[in-house]
Structures are given as structure tokens and as C-alpha cells.
Design an enzyme around this catalytic site. Structure first.
Site, PDB file in Angstrom:
ATOM      1  N   ILE A 161       0.893  -1.158   0.000  1.00  0.00           N
ATOM      2  CA  ILE A 161       0.000   0.000   0.000  1.00  0.00           C
ATOM      3  C   ILE A 161       0.931   1.207   0.000  1.00  0.00           C
ATOM      4  CG2 ILE A 161      -1.652   1.441   1.257  1.00  0.00           C
ATOM      5  CD1 ILE A 161      -2.902  -1.016   2.447  1.00  0.00           C
ATOM      6  N   TYR A 162       0.900   1.964  -1.084  1.00  0.00           N
ATOM      7  CA  TYR A 162       1.731   3.156  -1.199  1.00  0.00           C
ATOM      8  C   TYR A 162       0.885   4.314  -1.697  1.00  0.00           C
ATOM      9  CZ  TYR A 162       5.976   0.425  -0.546  1.00  0.00           C
ATOM     10  OH  TYR A 162       6.954  -0.371  -0.030  1.00  0.00           O
ATOM     11  N   GLY A 194      -4.532   5.904   2.053  1.00  0.00           N
ATOM     12  CA  GLY A 194      -4.067   4.588   2.474  1.00  0.00           C
ATOM     13  C   GLY A 194      -5.175   3.800   3.159  1.00  0.00           C
ATOM     14  N   TYR A 230      -0.759   0.098  10.602  1.00  0.00           N
ATOM     15  CA  TYR A 230      -1.265  -1.277  10.711  1.00  0.00           C
ATOM     16  C   TYR A 230      -1.677  -1.619  12.142  1.00  0.00           C
ATOM     17  CZ  TYR A 230       0.092  -1.768   5.900  1.00  0.00           C
ATOM     18  OH  TYR A 230       0.194  -1.589   4.542  1.00  0.00           O
ATOM     19  N   LYS A 260      -2.914   0.507  14.272  1.00  0.00           N
ATOM     20  CA  LYS A 260      -4.187   1.218  14.419  1.00  0.00           C
ATOM     21  C   LYS A 260      -5.333   0.431  13.788  1.00  0.00           C
ATOM     22  CE  LYS A 260      -5.397   4.372  11.543  1.00  0.00           C
ATOM     23  NZ  LYS A 260      -5.624   5.435  10.623  1.00  0.00           N
TER      24      LYS A 260
END
Length: 173
Positions: A97-98, A109, A143, A145
Site C-alpha cells: 500500500i503506497y 491509504g 497497521y 491502528k
């Protein structure tokens, strides 16, 4: 952020995928890695032949985050044998994921992550997993979170540099 569309990428989008892949990877990691290692990884990891192979794999998929017809981020997921490591038929891997740095903090994101989770639910997998560089605190916080926990570590090679990734997973209810 409003007006963001998530669109599945196809072979016809390979030039856009190469561009966003190289740009976001470079923005994220150039300061922490040598120019030689970055150049080698960007050339090999985002070559047209490698991206073509990945786009043609029926167990992998790329999704673009689009705003005003511009790609501003992307997601890559893998299922089954296309996963980079675990290759568990009951899991989904988020390989990438970028998001362009200009859109950090705008929930792009999060939208890409939610797309991955929607697919995980649709495919009825038991868990989602990923690897994140131990020196990328922003991604680790993201991640954590979102409910991921650390379960292992593995080595990621960038050029000639062996780096440690934290492997994280989230159980799907």
C-alpha cells in the site's frame, strides 16, 4: 478525502503502475537507503516484465487510488500461491500500500486498506498478513491502528542490503 475512486488495474495500466510504483517507493525509502540500492530495486522491482507477470497472475491484483483521473496511490494483494511467503490458502497478503507523499494524511491509504479488507471478507480468508520494514514507523502505526499484531520477522533484500521486515497479521471475523 472526497472524490477518490478505487479502480482495479489491468495490463493496459502498466505504465501508470510502473510510474506510481517507482515514485512512491522512492519517496518512502530513498532517504534511508543508498542511491545504488534504490536504483537497482526500482529497475528490477518495477520493470515492465515483472509488472506484466504480476498483473497477469490470477491470484494477485493491483488497485489504484484515483483522484481527478490521476493515480495517487496503489494497493497490491496476493492470494494462495502468489503470496510472497506464507502461501496459505486461508489468507490474503497485502504486499503493498503506497500513497504519494502529497496525499499522506488524507485517508488514501485507509481507503486502499479497506479495499483489501473487503476482498478478504469476500474471499472468506481467515486472516490478512503483510511485512513492513522495521524502520518504517509510519506504516507500523497505521497497521497497529487497524488491528494488526506482530507475529514474526523476515528478511527483505533491497539491492545488496538485507533489511528486517516485521510480519503482521489481522484475524478476520
Amino acid at each position: 478525502m472526497k472524490n477518490i475512486i478505487i479502480k482495479k488495474a489491468s495490463l493496459a495500466d502498466i505504465a501508470q503502475l510502473q510510474k506510481i510504483g517507482r515514485e512512491t517507493f522512492s519517496e518512502t525509502f530513498s532517504e534511508s537507503n543508498s542511491a545504488e540500492n534504490m536504483k537497482k530495486y526500482l529497475e528490477e522491482g518495477f520493470s515492465i516484465s515483472k509488472l506484466s507477470e504480476e498483473l497477469s497472475n490470477e491470484h494477485a491484483a493491483f488497485y489504484f487510488a484515483m483522484r481527478d483521473n490521476q493515480v495517487i496511490g496503489y494497493l497490491k494483494i496476493n492470494l494462495g500461491a502468489s503470496q510472497t511467503e506464507l502461501q496459505d490458502s486461508h489468507s490474503l497478503e497485502i504486499e503493498r500500500i503506497y500513497v504519494l507523499a502529497a496525499y499522506h494524511g488524507h485517508k488514501v491509504g485507509q481507503l486502499l486498506f479497506e479495499k483489501a479488507m473487503d476482498i478478504a471478507h469476500e474471499k472468506e480468508v481467515d486472516y490478512v498478513w503483510l511485512g513492513v520494514w522495521e524502520e518504517n514507523p509510519r506504516a507500523i502505526r497505521f497497521y497497529l491502528k487497524n488491528g494488526f499484531i506482530e507475529f514474526d520477522k523476515h528478511i527483505f533484500v533491497l539491492g545488496d542490503d538485507r533489511q528486517t521486515d516485521i510480519m503482521m497479521r489481522k484475524k478476520i471475523n
